[in-house]
Design a protein around this motif. Structure first.
Motif, mmCIF file in Angstrom:
data_model
loop_
_atom_site.group_PDB
_atom_site.id
_atom_site.type_symbol
_atom_site.label_atom_id
_atom_site.label_comp_id
_atom_site.label_asym_id
_atom_site.label_seq_id
_atom_site.Cartn_x
_atom_site.Cartn_y
_atom_site.Cartn_z
ATOM 1 N N ILE A 1 0.910 -1.237 0.173
ATOM 2 C CA ILE A 1 -0.100 -0.111 -0.079
ATOM 3 C C ILE A 1 1.002 1.180 -0.108
ATOM 4 O O ILE A 1 1.807 1.461 0.845
ATOM 5 N N TRP A 2 0.638 1.875 -0.960
ATOM 6 C CA TRP A 2 1.532 3.155 -1.128
ATOM 7 C C TRP A 2 0.707 4.409 -1.174
ATOM 8 O O TRP A 2 -0.116 4.665 -1.748
ATOM 9 N N CYS A 3 0.996 5.084 0.066
ATOM 10 C CA CYS A 3 0.181 6.404 0.592
ATOM 11 C C CYS A 3 1.054 7.709 0.045
ATOM 12 O O CYS A 3 2.188 7.820 0.010
ATOM 13 N N TYR A 4 -0.050 8.364 -0.558
ATOM 14 C CA TYR A 4 0.377 9.688 -1.376
ATOM 15 C C TYR A 4 -0.562 10.933 -0.945
ATOM 16 O O TYR A 4 -1.469 10.730 -0.755
ATOM 17 N N ARG A 5 0.322 12.038 -1.041
ATOM 18 C CA ARG A 5 -0.546 13.442 -0.808
ATOM 19 C C ARG A 5 -0.892 14.112 -2.106
ATOM 20 O O ARG A 5 -0.263 13.648 -2.972
ATOM 21 N N ASP A 6 -1.974 14.593 -2.009
ATOM 22 C CA ASP A 6 -2.226 15.320 -3.087
ATOM 23 C C ASP A 6 -1.254 16.385 -3.622
ATOM 24 O O ASP A 6 -0.607 17.154 -3.089
ATOM 25 N N GLY A 7 -0.941 16.189 -4.834
ATOM 26 C CA GLY A 7 0.128 16.907 -5.567
ATOM 27 C C GLY A 7 1.569 16.092 -5.392
ATOM 28 O O GLY A 7 2.661 16.770 -6.176
ATOM 29 N N SER A 8 1.520 15.057 -4.717
ATOM 30 C CA SER A 8 2.856 14.445 -4.814
ATOM 31 C C SER A 8 2.526 12.776 -5.112
ATOM 32 O O SER A 8 2.843 11.878 -4.125
ATOM 33 N N PRO A 9 2.311 12.362 -6.271
ATOM 34 C CA PRO A 9 1.829 11.001 -6.483
ATOM 35 C C PRO A 9 3.160 10.485 -6.576
ATOM 36 O O PRO A 9 4.406 10.885 -6.623
ATOM 37 N N GLN B 1 -4.658 8.080 -1.780
ATOM 38 C CA GLN B 1 -4.564 9.418 -1.250
ATOM 39 C C GLN B 1 -4.746 9.774 0.043
ATOM 40 O O GLN B 1 -5.999 9.244 0.489
ATOM 41 N N ILE B 2 -3.867 10.428 0.828
ATOM 42 C CA ILE B 2 -4.015 10.531 2.264
ATOM 43 C C ILE B 2 -4.005 11.959 2.323
ATOM 44 O O ILE B 2 -3.256 12.766 1.767
ATOM 45 N N PRO B 3 -4.664 12.538 3.474
ATOM 46 C CA PRO B 3 -4.540 14.092 3.792
ATOM 47 C C PRO B 3 -3.076 14.406 4.260
ATOM 48 O O PRO B 3 -2.718 15.579 4.468
ATOM 49 N N GLY B 4 -2.324 13.605 4.960
ATOM 50 C CA GLY B 4 -1.117 13.869 5.653
ATOM 51 C C GLY B 4 -0.906 12.521 6.696
ATOM 52 O O GLY B 4 -1.606 11.647 6.891
ATOM 53 N N PHE B 5 0.410 12.550 7.090
ATOM 54 C CA PHE B 5 0.929 11.495 7.982
ATOM 55 C C PHE B 5 0.035 11.390 9.187
ATOM 56 O O PHE B 5 -0.339 10.165 9.559
ATOM 57 N N ASP B 6 0.053 12.558 9.743
ATOM 58 C CA ASP B 6 -0.831 12.422 10.968
ATOM 59 C C ASP B 6 -2.215 12.050 11.121
ATOM 60 O O ASP B 6 -2.746 11.488 11.832
ATOM 61 N N GLU B 7 -2.874 12.590 9.878
ATOM 62 C CA GLU B 7 -4.374 12.302 9.849
ATOM 63 C C GLU B 7 -4.520 10.969 9.567
ATOM 64 O O GLU B 7 -5.438 10.372 10.066
#
Length: 567
Positions: free
Chosen positions: A248-256, A274-280
């Motif tokens: 599973i590869w998590c990435y943020r919007d704008g950093s695919p 896509q995730i909102p951020g590490f903390d979230e």
């Protein structure tokens, strides 16, 4: 291969799948692959941020044409082509080498400056909670920081095995007794791998260890850009089936995920999300994986740990101060140094140490009074003054008034309640009031063995032997390795019930736990001498006690009585 689309799931779908695996596949574990993006919310710059800062430095040094940093970057010849200011992260090692060419140590110092003193963010706290409370205990990271280990330590979780150098990879194995943090680019203080060759190539030991690891662990990638050839090269070299489950590869919007990551995901039939951020993301994942997850409870526990650590620190300093009261000149000098080190009087504890440093009780009392005038709402200073009045000045009435003041300021201070109960019991002989106070202390601190012992002792003094016996038996079961509880129970069995054989058993148990305790040795020797009629054993124990402290007055008095009885 890159024309094939990588599966992309919703965050809700990924969290649901991870929760299902956690609940139903107990032989499956998750391994968290972290990059610099995970540390961004802990105020540590990402690889992209650092690379762009170093490009700016190089532009300042080398550009003579007046071009902007963005224009200069395209023609700076750091790499043969493709470098732009925006794509700096992809060429991090080459930029590092150029920026710190000729002085690599200054590059390490630059990294230390950015990482030293940083505290783990909420995401790391929640990752620590997942590691502690679940079977998912592995972190593989390209980061140099210590945020995972720091988060585990801050919350009093199990300390991890940190493998920060390739010479230690022999300790990396799927079957682990404790959490593992695998730092494949080394630690900040172990000559971190930042150069192009090191970042592009994974040491053979790491390849072997990680290949075995991923056969049992499903990788969850968070905050990792995938721009180094080392870890990405390993993942790409693994055969289909070498990774447990879906990567599973998590990435943020704008950093695919980069092209190489897409190739790895397609090869291993992984997914991206896509995730909102590490903390979230960690917050939502912890809510799925951690039993009885409660964010407030974590906060309260952390606050309580901080208070207990501060209290333990103060108590140890207080005990050291008291132990230096009657000693050599060197000990007295140490006592003065401790008192002088807090002469700013900015806290209640500064006044406490200054008072404790006084050998003259009159001077100590004056200092306590001055301190209380500055900190009239400090329950801690009132509490310490109450102990002073009771034990040093021998003024129980004044001490009781001070304890009452403490309980006005801190009604749930179990230590103050306990000591107040002890004073009421020993001085006033008001058994009912003392029992009521101890019951309050036990309700507030159910794991405090002293409260159990005092409760049973008061019942025994009240001649309520049946209830006293019940409390002692409960205390012995609850605190089987507490020598003081065992000794108190032995005294109760011998003095109140005259059950000498059972008493002998518990005296021995107490002495096994604390073989050098003068209190345990003395009580047992007196029991053998005056109650159980074992003079030979008593003599041996008396001699053992004299080796511990030949000048103890109670020991001398007891031994003199024993010798007189033998005449």
């Amino acid at each position: 291969m890159t024309h094939i689309e990588v599966q992309e799931w919703t965050l809700e779908g990924v969290l649901d799948e991870l929760a299902r695996i956690d609940n139903s596949m107990h032989d499956r574990h998750f391994a968290f692959i972290l990059g610099s993006g995970a540390s961004f919310s802990s105020n540590i710059p990402t690889g992209k941020d650092l690379a762009q800062r170093w490009l700016t430095d190089l532009h300042l040094r080398e550009c003579k044409s007046g071009a902007t940093v963005e224009e200069w970057t395209k023609t700076c010849d750091i790499v043969s082509g493709g470098l732009t200011f925006e794509s700096a992260a992809e060429f991090y090692p080459q930029i590092f080498e150029r920026r710190f060419r000729g002085d690599r140590e200054s590059g390490y110092a630059e990294l230390e400056k950015h990482m030293d003193g940083k505290s783990p963010s909420l995401g790391y706290t929640l990752l620590a909670e997942i590691i502690q409370e679940t079977r998912h205990k592995v972190v593989v990271t390209t980061n140099f920081d210590n945020l995972v280990a720091d988060a585990l330590s801050m919350h009093a979780h199990q300390s991890p095995l940190v493998v920060a150098h390739e010479s230690l990879v022999g300790f990396v194995r799927p079957q682990l007794r404790r959490p593992l943090v695998a730092k494949i680019h080394r630690d900040l203080y172990f000559n971190p791998i930042n150069d192009q060759v090191g970042v592009s190539n994974l040491e053979e030991g790491w390849k072997h260890a990680l290949k075995k690891l991923f056969q049992y662990f499903t990788p969850i990638v968070v905050g990792y850009g995938g721009n180094d050839g080392s870890l990405m090269g390993l993942l790409n070299a693994l055969e289909l089936g070498d990774i447990a489950g879906r990567m599973i590869w998590c990435y943020r919007d704008g950093s695919p995920p980069p092209i190489l990551a897409h190739e790895v995901l397609i090869k291993h039939e992984g997914i991206k999300v896509q995730i909102p951020g590490f903390d979230e993301f960690m917050l939502q994942l912890a809510a799925k994986l951690v039993p009885d997850f409660d964010l407030g409870r974590i906060s309260e526990r952390t606050e309580d740990l901080g208070k207990k650590s501060a209290e333990r620190y103060r108590k140890q300093a207080d005990q050291l101060m008291k132990s230096l009261a009657q000693g050599t000149q060197e000990q007295l000098n140490t006592r003065k140094v401790m008192a002088q080190s807090v002469q700013s009087r900015r806290s209640w504890w500064a006044w406490e140490l200054e008072a404790a440093a006084q050998l003259d009780p009159v001077e100590a009392e004056k200092i306590y009074m001055q301190g209380l005038s500055q900190f009239p709402d400090s329950p801690e200073l009132h509490y310490n003054f109450a102990i002073f009045l009771s034990r040093i000045k021998k003024d129980p009435d004044a001490a009781k008034l001070m304890y009452q003041k403490v309980l006005e300021l801190a009604p749930e201070d179990s230590d103050a309640i306990y000591n107040y109960a002890q004073l009421i019991f020993e001085h006033d002989k008001d058994f009912d009031k003392a029992l009521a106070l101890v019951e309050r202390a036990m309700a507030l601190a159910p794991e405090d063995p002293d409260a159990f012992g005092l409760y049973a002792e008061i019942l025994s003094e009240k001649k309520d032997f049946s209830r006293a016996g019940d409390v002692y038996r409960k205390a012995v079961r609850k605190f089987p390795d507490n020598a003081e509880i065992l000794l108190s129970y032995a005294n109760f069995l011998s003095d109140s019930l005259e059950e000498y054989e059972r008493a002998d058993k518990f005296y021995k148990k107490a002495l096994e736990i604390e073989p050098d305790s003068l209190t345990c040795i003395l009580h047992y020797s007196k029991f053998l001498a005056f109650q159980y009629d074992k003079p030979d054993q008593a003599e041996l124990l008396f001699q053992r006690a004299f080796k511990v402290d030949p000048n103890d007055s109670a020991l001398k008095e007891a031994y003199a009585g024993f010798l007189k009885m033998q005449e």
